[in-house]
Motif scaffolding. Structure first.
Motif, PDB file in Angstrom:
ATOM      1  N   THR A 443      30.643  51.106  12.521  1.00  0.00           N
ATOM      2  CA  THR A 443      31.219  50.474  13.710  1.00  0.00           C
ATOM      3  C   THR A 443      32.697  50.178  13.479  1.00  0.00           C
ATOM      4  N   VAL A 444      33.547  50.625  14.414  1.00  0.00           N
ATOM      5  CA  VAL A 444      34.989  50.381  14.293  1.00  0.00           C
ATOM      6  C   VAL A 444      35.278  49.000  14.876  1.00  0.00           C
ATOM      7  N   ASN A 445      35.077  47.987  14.058  1.00  0.00           N
ATOM      8  CA  ASN A 445      35.257  46.607  14.506  1.00  0.00           C
ATOM      9  C   ASN A 445      35.171  45.689  13.292  1.00  0.00           C
ATOM     10  N   ALA A 446      35.277  44.398  13.526  1.00  0.00           N
ATOM     11  CA  ALA A 446      35.109  43.373  12.488  1.00  0.00           C
ATOM     12  C   ALA A 446      34.713  42.094  13.208  1.00  0.00           C
ATOM     13  N   TYR A 447      34.149  41.119  12.490  1.00  0.00           N
ATOM     14  CA  TYR A 447      33.787  39.870  13.172  1.00  0.00           C
ATOM     15  C   TYR A 447      33.719  38.692  12.211  1.00  0.00           C
ATOM     16  N   TYR A 448      33.844  37.510  12.815  1.00  0.00           N
ATOM     17  CA  TYR A 448      33.587  36.239  12.137  1.00  0.00           C
ATOM     18  C   TYR A 448      32.347  35.639  12.780  1.00  0.00           C
ATOM     19  N   HIS A 449      31.403  35.180  11.969  1.00  0.00           N
ATOM     20  CA  HIS A 449      30.176  34.567  12.494  1.00  0.00           C
ATOM     21  C   HIS A 449      30.259  33.053  12.270  1.00  0.00           C
ATOM     22  N   PRO A 450      30.496  32.278  13.342  1.00  0.00           N
ATOM     23  CA  PRO A 450      30.683  30.831  13.152  1.00  0.00           C
ATOM     24  C   PRO A 450      29.455  30.113  12.621  1.00  0.00           C
TER      25      PRO A 450
END
Length: 638
Positions: A443-450
């Motif tokens: 997946t061309v993305n990134a994330y922060y999981h609060p």
């Protein structure tokens, strides 16, 4: 990296960097956009389709058992001769179940099976981390989605809403007729579906309202929740999928359940049944014949301005890869990323965290108490790079049934859904898994999981123009460095700041610091709110969390770039603008303005550098230049 015209930057950074590309770039007919992110998506698609097509054409399956099951399923999704011959037959048993519903008691009896299969219902249950005790999984009850992409589309003054509903109605009427309904019956189903949809609209949140995470947490005592409905035994339904006795249920959209009986009642039973049918047909047509698949994309393509549906070949790939996403992601990560790159980027993330920590320690507007808590949160931040260490166990239960075994695409999908949902419900009351990935490595993305306090960087985004050993350190910091620091900044945006180092919804701020932060957030809202774009205006409140993260990410990445011996801020800002290059249909841009928590790509590229003093000295920008922003108006939070 190409040279950049300084005079052009004074007018518009984004255009100065991307102008030539914009002149020649063409949006593929089966896309709504093209550009930096989409180019990587297309390249990965081409690579993986090539690999998997070769595997599917072989007589022997891969040695990896989960990959072998994926390839078996991929062969099924690619077999349009078989899919076209079957037509609508695979969906008829599901439709017959809805058709045969007599009353709420009958629905009650069948609901456990339908919940496991993920079939359309007037509410849904799921399991996720308890936002105030994220070590344990809690029970959530959700409202159904609306037909239009946001409740604001139903407003009287919204001109797009009626046009889109007309497209939806025409598509659904045609789909139902091709499945076997006569024209009058198909029209009746669609009319009822639209009526029931309208009953839902007043009680669900808009995208702007849903963007406030703190308002998601609305715990309700289980007994109070079960009293929500006069006509369905919600306790019995819950017990049928949850092994135990929940003390509470979390309601992200409490207003819907407060008005549940106004929506779900015997007077509305008939129109609810037809709403369920329409939802089912729209959702599952993609697993049927090519004719039904392409027809069922008419509404979504109108929404985004996409000229043509995906080809049969691409649709088969995405259907299979989406079902086995983590299997595909692990294959991609191991083959095209590898452990060496994983370790290198992990080190880069740690460097960015160190820069962030130094900035927090030097922060002048936080009190000592809040600053210490912020650093504690940063010290607890989990890092996930490239791909997971292991595959989730649920995929080991996925067994593809071939046509010789009585299987088809839809029957396999429903079976996989049942396995996944049973696995999810079994997690209720169990410890959460902080190592679990919610994006696949391709997946061309990134994330922060609060809720977990983790940042995740899938392998797919860790390549040029975001990151490359062939780029200067400054270019890399303007690309992946800013992305990494963006995700770190989410821990301290208007949503992330509400959660502590363990991911619990827990106020760790002093009152004075909270008030000051809210003023800074308001300034960020003001900076973007009302900006003209694509014939509409940016919603500063909807996009504030992402804009705070962009600002913190760019500022932190710039400091890291300046710490290198080969610092080149021209390259830094150039690559920042380059990663956001995007050409999109007007419909897609306007859709994103309505529902996306991110500002338009061009504005992300142009507005944030204006907040940094070095941008002005790098390109000699002065008062009167279009890219100039007075110092008093520059927003600097992290």
């Amino acid at each position: 990296m190409a040279t950049i015209n300084q005079a052009a930057v004074k007018q518009d950074l984004y255009d100065a960097v991307n102008g030539e590309w914009l002149k020649s770039a063409e949006i593929p007919a089966d896309h709504a956009s093209t550009g930096g992110f989409m180019d990587l998506v297309d390249a990965i698609e081409k690579t993986l389709m090539h690999d998997f097509d070769a595997m599917a054409d072989r007589d022997t399956d891969p040695d990896d058992p989960q990959l072998a099951e994926f390839i078996k399923f991929y062969r099924l999704t690619k077999d349009f001769k078989q899919r076209d011959a079957a037509g609508a037959k695979p969906i008829l048993p599901c439709l017959n179940q809805i058709d045969s519903l007599r009353d709420f008691a009958d629905l009650q009896h069948r609901m456990p099976d339908w919940i496991y299969d993920g079939l359309p219902l007037p509410f849904s249950l799921d399991v996720d981390a308890d936002m105030k005790n994220t070590k344990v999984n809690a029970l959530f009850a959700q409202a159904p989605g609306t037909i239009l992409p946001d409740k604001t589309y139903y407003d009287e003054g919204n001109q797009s809403g009626p046009k889109l509903l007309a497209v939806y109605a025409k598509m659904m009427t045609e789909l139902l007729q091709k499945i076997g309904y006569d024209e009058a019956d198909a029209q009746a189903v669609v009319d009822d579906a639209l009526k029931f949809d309208r009953l839902i609209v007043p009680w669900v949140k808009s995208a702007e309202e849903a963007a406030d995470y703190s308002k998601m947490y609305n715990p309700r005592k289980f007994k109070a929740f079960t009293n929500t409905s006069r006509y369905l035994d919600l306790a019995a339904i819950t017990y049928s999928v949850i092994d135990g006795n929940p003390d509470m249920v979390i309601l992200p959209e409490p207003a819907y359940f407060d008005h549940f009986n106004e929506v779900v009642n015997p007077d509305n039973f008939g129109i609810m049944k037809n709403w369920m049918k329409a939802k089912l047909v729209q959702r599952l047509s993609g697993y049927l014949s090519d004719e039904l698949r392409t027809l069922a994309t008419t509404y979504s393509r109108t929404l985004s301005g996409q000229a043509e549906p995906r080809s049969k070949e691409k649709s088969a790939y995405y259907l299979a890869a989406g079902t086995f996403d983590q299997v595909v992601g692990l294959y991609y990560g191991h083959k095209y990323f590898g452990e060496a790159a994983k370790a290198d980027v992990h080190h880069m993330v740690e460097k960015m965290i160190d820069v962030y920590k130094r900035r927090l320690e030097a922060n002048t507007w936080l009190s000592a108490a809040t600053r210490a808590k912020a650093i504690t949160k940063l010290n607890h931040l989990g890092i996930q790079v490239g791909y997971p260490d292991k595959l989730e166990a649920v995929y080991k239960q996925f067994k593809t049934h071939t046509p010789a075994e009585g299987g088809n695409v839809l029957s396999n999908v429903l079976n996989f859904s049942r396995i996944a949902r049973k696995t999810m419900f079994a997690k209720w009351g169990q410890p959460t898994d902080r190592t679990r990935w919610e994006m696949s490595a391709d997946t061309v993305n990134a994330y922060y999981h609060p809720f977990m306090n983790i940042i995740v960087f899938p392998a797919a985004i860790l390549q040029a123009p975001f990151y490359s050993l062939d780029q200067s350190s400054s270019a890399n910091y303007g690309g992946i460095g800013a992305v990494i620091a963006h995700e770190i900044s989410h821990a301290f945006d208007n949503n992330g700041a509400l959660f502590d180092e363990f991911g619990n919804l827990n106020n760790w701020w002093t009152d004075a610091d909270t008030a000051h932060f809210k003023e800074l957030a308001k300034a960020m809202i003001t900076e973007f709110d009302g900006l003209d774009f694509a014939g509409a205006k940016v919603n500063g409140t909807l996009t504030v969390s992402e804009n705070i993260a962009d600002a913190g990410g760019l500022s932190c990445a710039e400091e890291a770039a300046k710490g290198e011996s080969d610092v080149d801020l021209t390259a830094f800002f150039t690559n920042w603008a380059m990663i956001w290059r995007m050409k999109a249909t007007k419909q897609y841009m306007q859709l994103l303005l309505s529902i996306d928590v991110h500002a338009p790509a061009k504005l992300r590229a142009n507005v944030q550098p204006k907040n940094l003093d070095d941008f002005y000295s790098t390109f000699k920008i002065e008062p009167g230049d279009p890219m100039y922003l007075a110092p008093a108006d520059r927003v600097q939070i992290w």
